[in-house]
Design an enzyme around this catalytic site. Structure first.
Site, mmCIF file in Angstrom:
data_model
loop_
_atom_site.group_PDB
_atom_site.id
_atom_site.type_symbol
_atom_site.label_atom_id
_atom_site.label_comp_id
_atom_site.label_asym_id
_atom_site.label_seq_id
_atom_site.Cartn_x
_atom_site.Cartn_y
_atom_site.Cartn_z
ATOM 1 N N CYS A 104 -3.407 0.406 7.399
ATOM 2 C CA CYS A 104 -3.547 -0.154 8.743
ATOM 3 C C CYS A 104 -4.092 0.895 9.704
ATOM 4 O O CYS A 104 -4.737 0.556 10.695
ATOM 5 C CB CYS A 104 -2.220 -0.718 9.240
ATOM 6 S SG CYS A 104 -0.882 0.482 9.380
ATOM 7 N N ASN B 243 0.800 -1.231 0.000
ATOM 8 C CA ASN B 243 0.000 0.000 0.000
ATOM 9 C C ASN B 243 0.830 1.277 0.000
ATOM 10 O O ASN B 243 0.367 2.315 -0.476
ATOM 11 C CB ASN B 243 -0.998 -0.005 1.172
ATOM 12 C CG ASN B 243 -0.340 -0.210 2.516
ATOM 13 O OD1 ASN B 243 0.819 -0.591 2.616
ATOM 14 N ND2 ASN B 243 -1.093 0.036 3.574
ATOM 15 N N GLU C 154 5.097 -4.088 12.073
ATOM 16 C CA GLU C 154 3.997 -3.145 11.897
ATOM 17 C C GLU C 154 2.870 -3.914 11.227
ATOM 18 O O GLU C 154 2.943 -4.238 10.040
ATOM 19 C CB GLU C 154 4.447 -1.971 11.028
ATOM 20 C CG GLU C 154 3.369 -0.956 10.749
ATOM 21 C CD GLU C 154 3.829 0.127 9.796
ATOM 22 O OE1 GLU C 154 2.952 0.807 9.237
ATOM 23 O OE2 GLU C 154 5.048 0.290 9.594
#
Length: 465
Positions: free
Chosen positions: A275, A145, A241
């Site tokens: 996220c 992304n 992450e």
């Protein structure tokens, strides 16, 4: 592309709309990966001895070259991962700024000196010098992304700390990552120091994360993959992450126009494929109707289309991702949720969808969609707001909307998340702020200074006068 051995297998990369072949990348074998890691390891020794200011100069040069190519790289990001053109170009510009800040911050990180007699019974003739040295080879695994920004946020700190880098981009995002690395290799950096590794995860994934010459792993991606990496890494440090289920908590006294604006921006930018996207709204009955109507109006004002149209909501990364989001929507509607707007699909393009009267235990309320669907969960009181927010397995971020700062702080202290935004959407950055995930949202701390520090170790020199 920095590997000199012959590569016979390649994979074509298509645009996110599936109508254009953008290029290809090699599918490396374990032998080729091993060769690349060995070359980076050899080059790292000299790099670790390179003066810090010279490392900074190279990073500044890299940043300048990226900025000069923002249109070219931005176009590739837009086509490859479906980000609208303006956002893709901004990603490149932001990345250049991140690299420049990393170069400057790396020059400001120093060791410590300790006196022996500052501890009772210690000798004034004993002194300690604590220096920071690089770990060795950092394996940087980036997601689709943000194929440039989140890659550079790992590579730049690793280099500034004196490490070599093995860069494994996401398959969809590889071409954008390669363009970023090409700009780096045009500087005076040793070409063996940074190796771009592409291939099938089933073939080289475990081989990479368990390779004996890899000294540290920094990964952004799914929680399941991150947990698997953590188990296999064993004794080497990892920074993870991972996913999020970020709630927007709206209290009765909140500015509902502000809340609606921030929620829609936070939930639907880049089609929710972040996220840090707002993924659920928790609101009391008193404000729920008004807030839902305001959010609906803003959602219906979003532009929907292809990346080249600079639309706000664009196709998801692939049909599998779209199927997953559609299943969450269907499940919610079958179990009593109310469709406010949306629930329209064209291939991997999911129109922005708003659901009301969602039960906290529906799949759409618990699972990370990574797509443009937003559930509204109505609650009875502030105690429920906190308990429902904390029921999630994730703990990345949360937003709290209220006019009462003290109340916001009280709620924030009870939320099991890494960071809290007051009267603003959840988001990453600025990039020098700490970025932290609780529970299944991550391990370790990022942010430019913390990233550099995570890629070094202390070394103690004791002087006996």
């Amino acid at each position: 592309m920095t590997i000199s051995v012959t590569v016979t297998n390649e994979k074509e990369v298509y645009s996110v709309t599936g109508n254009e072949v953008l290029g290809s990348h090699p599918l490396l074998s374990q032998k080729e990966v091993d060769h690349a890691i060995h070359k980076a390891d050899q080059a790292q020794n000299n790099w670790a001895e390179t003066e810090v200011y010279k490392r900074a100069d190279i990073l500044h040069d890299w940043a300048d070259r990226l900025a000069n190519r923002k249109e070219q790289i931005g176009e590739m990001i837009s086509k490859e991962v479906g980000k609208n053109r303006s956002s893709a170009v901004k990603e490149v510009v932001r990345t250049a700024d991140l690299i420049r800040y990393t170069a400057e911050e790396g020059c400001r990180i120093h060791g410590d000196m300790l006196r022996g007699d500052s501890f009772r019974g210690g000798s004034s003739k004993k002194m300690a010098i604590v220096e920071r040295e690089p770990l060795g080879i950092v394996l940087a695994i980036s997601p689709f992304n943000y194929p440039v920004n989140l890659a550079a946020s790992k590579i730049a700190p690793a280099l500034m700390a004196g490490n070599g880098v093995i860069f494994k981009p996401a398959s969809q995002g590889t071409l954008s990552g390669q363009l970023m690395i090409e700009a780096l290799l045009e500087t005076e950096i040793h070409h063996d120091l940074v190796q771009c590794i592409t291939g099938k995860g089933s073939e080289i994934g475990d081989f990479l994360v368990t390779h004996p010459q890899v000294s540290m792993i920094t990964f952004t991606g799914s929680t399941a993959t991150g947990q698997s990496i953590s188990k296999k890494a064993k004794m080497i440090p990892v920074v993870l992450e991972l996913g999020g289920k970020d709630p927007a908590i709206v209290l009765d006294d909140a500015d509902l126009d502000l809340a609606a604006d921030q929620i829609v921006s936070g939930a639907f930018s880049y089609s929710g494929q972040r996220c840090t996207a707002i993924k659920r709204v928790l609101v009391g009955e008193k404000a729920a109707d008004k807030l839902t109507e305001k959010i609906k109006q803003k959602v219906e004002g979003l532009t929907v289309g292809n990346p080249e149209d600079d639309a706000a909501v664009t196709p998801l990364i692939d049909n599998h991702a779209a199927d997953f989001v559609q299943d969450l929507i269907d499940d919610a509607l079958q179990n009593g949720a109310e469709l406010v707007t949306g629930n329209k699909r064209a291939d991997n393009l999911i129109y922005p969808t708003l659901l009301d009267h969602v039960h906290p235990h529906m799949k759409v309320a618990l699972e990370e969609p990574f797509g443009p669907v937003l559930p509204i969960i109505r609650v009875q009181d502030e105690v429920d707001l906190v308990s429902i927010a904390n029921e999630s397995d994730y703990g990345l971020q949360a937003s709290v909307f209220t006019a009462d700062v003290q109340k916001a702080m009280d709620i924030g202290t009870k939320l099991n998340v890494g960071s809290i935004q007051y009267n603003a959407k959840t988001e990453r950055g600025p990039d020098h702020f700490p970025f932290i995930g609780a529970k299944n949202s991550g391990l370790g701390s990022q942010g430019i200074r913390r990233s550099i520090e995570s890629m070094t170790r202390d070394k103690l020199f004791v002087l006996n006068m």
